[in-house]
Design a protein around this motif. Structure first.
Motif, PDB file in Angstrom:
ATOM      1  N   PHE A   1       0.833  -1.216   0.000  1.00 53.71           N
ATOM      2  CA  PHE A   1       0.000   0.000   0.000  1.00 53.71           C
ATOM      3  C   PHE A   1       0.862   1.258   0.000  1.00 53.71           C
ATOM      4  O   PHE A   1       0.551   2.227  -0.699  1.00 53.71           O
ATOM      5  N   ASP A   2       1.931   1.281   0.793  1.00 57.29           N
ATOM      6  CA  ASP A   2       2.812   2.442   0.840  1.00 57.29           C
ATOM      7  C   ASP A   2       3.445   2.707  -0.529  1.00 57.29           C
ATOM      8  O   ASP A   2       3.555   3.852  -0.974  1.00 57.29           O
ATOM      9  N   ILE A   3       3.867   1.620  -1.191  1.00 60.97           N
ATOM     10  CA  ILE A   3       4.484   1.772  -2.510  1.00 60.97           C
ATOM     11  C   ILE A   3       3.482   2.330  -3.520  1.00 60.97           C
ATOM     12  O   ILE A   3       3.788   3.267  -4.266  1.00 60.97           O
TER      13      ILE A   3
ATOM     14  N   GLY B   1       1.358   6.687  -6.615  1.00 64.19           N
ATOM     15  CA  GLY B   1       0.198   7.437  -7.080  1.00 64.19           C
ATOM     16  C   GLY B   1       0.376   8.930  -6.930  1.00 64.19           C
ATOM     17  O   GLY B   1       0.034   9.710  -7.828  1.00 64.19           O
ATOM     18  N   TYR B   2       0.934   9.346  -5.785  1.00 62.00           N
ATOM     19  CA  TYR B   2       1.179  10.773  -5.571  1.00 62.00           C
ATOM     20  C   TYR B   2       2.219  11.318  -6.549  1.00 62.00           C
ATOM     21  O   TYR B   2       2.089  12.448  -7.043  1.00 62.00           O
ATOM     22  N   ILE B   3       3.254  10.533  -6.810  1.00 60.37           N
ATOM     23  CA  ILE B   3       4.266  10.972  -7.768  1.00 60.37           C
ATOM     24  C   ILE B   3       3.665  11.126  -9.159  1.00 60.37           C
ATOM     25  O   ILE B   3       3.913  12.115  -9.861  1.00 60.37           O
TER      26      ILE B   3
ATOM     27  N   SER C   1       1.461  14.172  -9.268  1.00 64.64           N
ATOM     28  CA  SER C   1       2.262  15.398  -9.308  1.00 64.64           C
ATOM     29  C   SER C   1       2.809  15.656 -10.697  1.00 64.64           C
ATOM     30  O   SER C   1       2.833  16.797 -11.175  1.00 64.64           O
ATOM     31  N   ILE C   2       3.258  14.586 -11.361  1.00 69.13           N
ATOM     32  CA  ILE C   2       3.777  14.742 -12.722  1.00 69.13           C
ATOM     33  C   ILE C   2       2.675  15.212 -13.668  1.00 69.13           C
ATOM     34  O   ILE C   2       2.889  16.096 -14.510  1.00 69.13           O
ATOM     35  N   ILE C   3       1.483  14.630 -13.524  1.00 68.93           N
ATOM     36  CA  ILE C   3       0.362  15.011 -14.389  1.00 68.93           C
ATOM     37  C   ILE C   3       0.006  16.482 -14.192  1.00 68.93           C
ATOM     38  O   ILE C   3      -0.313  17.201 -15.148  1.00 68.93           O
TER      39      ILE C   3
END
Length: 293
Positions: free
Chosen positions: A11-13, A18-20, A23-25
């Motif tokens: 889940f942490d991975i 997902g956040y990365i 952020s890129i999007i």
């Protein structure tokens, strides 16, 4: 004794990934605009993903800042934003603080009066006639005074003031302070979140607002940045259409795309620079100010 290590779960991975990705999007269109604004015509015409310009050039920015009275309009916009923000915040505080007092005579009547003004407006023609009768046509004050009072901001700030412990004011009154001293020395210093939130909203409004300048201002030396940018892009678009008919489409089109990107960066630059300083207050101020009625 071995050193304990925290186990990284799937889940942490996925959460970090997902956040990365998100952020890129979010950041890629902004970075793409920056790259396009510093690219030349040849690079901007090529298809594909542009993460870095082949050659950093400032032709688009030089064109924008050399167009007409854009620098004067930029200064006018900064002055309008600063003055308008201070005026909105000041009137909001002065209106919200009395309305937060439950013992204020006719408090509900005043609140209903403000709410009616928030939901119903006279319209564009009565606004224009009012500004004209006040002698504010072609006056920079016409861009500031009509929007000095915002009922939504007043309600948000009033609700925030109502969450402050009444014992603080009661103690100050016992010590001999009046309500104005309490407001200036106690209430305002502990209300930074909601004040910063209202200030950010007001600054964004004044920075982006252009319609009032289009209607009320005739002197080009008093206009704002958005009007000059609008006229510049309109003129370039007309030039592009003319060159398309004469076979000169590519140069005009590429110049227009570069300049559009440069105007976006120039227009949002100050707001992007200010936002990080007030972001820490923003969420707290809007949440607290919207909960208590």
């Amino acid at each position: 004794m071995g050193i304990s290590r925290k186990k990284i779960s799937l889940f942490d991975i996925l959460n970090v990934s997902g956040y990365i990705l998100f952020s890129i999007i979010v950041l890629y269109p902004f970075w793409q605009t920056i790259v396009l604004s510093f690219s030349d015509a040849k690079a901007s015409s090529s298809l594909g993903v542009h993460l870095w310009p082949d050659r950093w050039i400032t032709d688009a920015y030089e064109y924008v800042f050399s167009y007409g009275n854009v620098m004067k309009a930029y200064v006018n916009t900064i002055i309008r934003t600063v003055a308008g923000t201070f005026l909105i915040v000041g009137f909001t505080i002065l209106a919200a603080y009395p309305l937060s007092k439950k013992d204020l005579p006719f408090r509900n009547v005043f609140t209903v009066f403000f709410l009616i003004a928030m939901f119903f407006s006279g319209g564009m023609i009565p606004d224009y006639l009012l500004v004209k009768n006040l002698g504010l046509l072609d006056n920079s004050l016409s861009l500031i005074l009509p929007s000095a009072v915002n009922v939504f901001f007043i309600i948000i700030m009033r609700n925030y003031f109502m969450t402050i412990d009444k014992g603080v004011e009661e103690s100050a009154i016992i010590d001999g302070a009046n309500y104005f001293q309490i407001l200036m020395k106690i209430i305002i210093p502990i209300s930074k979140p909601v004040i910063a939130t209202v200030a950010l909203w007001a600054a964004v409004y004044h920075w982006n607002e252009w319609f009032h300048a289009l209607v009320y201002i005739q002197d080009d030396s008093k206009t704002v940045l958005q009007i000059v940018v609008r006229d510049m892009l309109t003129a370039m678009d007309m030039t592009q259409n003319a060159q398309m008919g004469g076979g000169g489409m590519s140069t005009s089109q590429l110049l227009l795309s570069n300049v559009r990107a440069a105007t976006v960066i120039i227009s949002i630059g100050p707001i992007v620079l200010i936002y990080p300083f007030v972001q820490k207050y923003f969420i707290k101020g809007i949440m607290i100010g919207s909960l208590k009625g």
